[in-house]
Design an enzyme around this catalytic site. Sequence first.
Site, short mmCIF file in Angstrom:
data_model
loop_
_atom_site.label_atom_id
_atom_site.label_comp_id
_atom_site.label_asym_id
_atom_site.label_seq_id
_atom_site.Cartn_x
_atom_site.Cartn_y
_atom_site.Cartn_z
N LYS A 59 13.13 -41.65 72.88
CA LYS A 59 12.21 -40.89 73.71
C LYS A 59 12.14 -41.53 75.09
CE LYS A 59 7.34 -39.32 73.55
NZ LYS A 59 6.11 -39.39 72.73
N SER A 79 4.72 -34.93 71.57
CA SER A 79 5.48 -35.02 72.81
C SER A 79 6.91 -35.51 72.64
CB SER A 79 4.76 -35.97 73.78
OG SER A 79 4.60 -37.27 73.23
N SER A 96 2.24 -37.02 68.11
CA SER A 96 3.44 -36.78 68.91
C SER A 96 4.75 -36.99 68.17
CB SER A 96 3.43 -37.68 70.16
OG SER A 96 2.38 -37.31 71.02
#
Length: 513
Positions: free
Chosen positions: A113, A187, A211
């Site tokens: 990420k 996310s 997330s």
Amino acid sequence: MTLPGKGPRNGPIIYEELGMLKIWEDHETAGMDYWDSSLGITSLSQDYEAGIKPQHVVQAIFDRIDAYKQVQPSVWIHLQPIGEVMRAANELSIRWPDPKNRPPLYGVAFSVKDSIDIAGIPTTTGCPPLAFTPTASAPVYQRCIDAGGLFIGKTNMEQLATGMTGCRSPFGTLHSTFSKSHIVGGSSSGSAVTVSQGLVSFSLGSDTAGSIRVPAMFNGVCGFKPTKGTVSARGVSPACLHQDCVSFLTSNVEDAEMLWDVCKGFDKGDFFAKLPSTRPIRKSKQLRFKFGVPPASALEICSLPFKKQFAEVIEIIQKSGGKLDDLEWNPFAAANELLYNSSFVMERLTILPEGWLAQNKQLLHPVTRQVFEGTLARNSSAVDLFKDLHKQAEYKRAVEDILTFEEDIDNETDEITLMIAPTTPFHPTIKEVDEDPIGINGRLGSFAHFANVLDLVGIAMPCGTYEIEDVFEGRKTRLPFGVTILAGAGLDGELLRVAAMLEEALQDVGQEE
């Protein structure tokens, strides 16, 4: 290196170079057929033992990545040049020629990420105006590299990790790997896509309010959130420091446990790191478990397909040995409200440089800007914060008496008590989120927000699919469903053991429609 920016189609500019597998051919592998199999860590390890080379796997991965660009061109914010990955793969082959002595992640490809630092590669956190190039890598990344992992690239994400829809990235909005109409979740959006599509074996991400767990469910993979502080969060751009937790996306429970074993460890440089537990870790002959679920009133927020799937899941878990028990839901519900409906949300503002928002808010995604402006408008005081901290302590103590672990050493039988809930209450379309971005984002966290506030360990598990009539694509579509299994802080190993017991039974939920 130039910061990735927007290309002609508003996607990220990917920096890569061409390479050929034949560069690394030798007399042992020159005649081997093209590899194109599972990237599950156990399966991949078996292939390596059988003589497959990491270079074969790298070539197949980049072929898959190139093909998938036609489906979702904005998965990657940074993609490693294939030549660099090939060189890393070749070094692995030279360094560890003996299969018996290879490290646990030998030749295992992973994505990261883009809120996690890798030396020399920009960290954008989905927000180019705040991007920077770190000089040191996050310990969690380095542990994976040291264990033989192959870094493939950094993935698209919700801007500044502000939501759970995946619809707030300047690099492009992704969709679920099951439907072009439905949201990907966030996310850790691109991370979930790379695992779901078999572009990597696993992905490193973070979880503040769901997330990891939410995109895991929307893309049919596992999302493991360990106990906060057991995996170093140093070198990870924060969303809310007190709640953030480094987490993992994998294709199965076994891979999640292996990653946890590789990455866990006390890091003095992480101010929220927990000292190793003094409780001896043992595997009893039998691990029994009780579990509770949200009450019917809380489950009313769920869509009809989710209610049906969840009821089937409860039945399957009971048949698999779980004892359904009535557990007090109030502390979980209260903690859920505390995350974003209290002064805790003010911590979001600490991630921005002093005065930056006032001068640069027009550079943010419109919904991200709305989130920060709403946070400022709360005007919470220090007194509000301390009151909320007191509430958090109260709820954590209450849950300690609910999600318990009891050892019976004499009979070698232990019992753990769990909370099991739908990971989200429904799966919205991208269009629905566009029409109500803040409202839908809040509803998605109905069974997710409390995990971080209460410092629980949790794993989001796929539980089959269900069929819908897709009004946008004009055909029937199957979407994924999943639940999150939660246990008390420090019970990571025990939770993963129960999850592994249930995994096979839960895979076919809803398939008899």
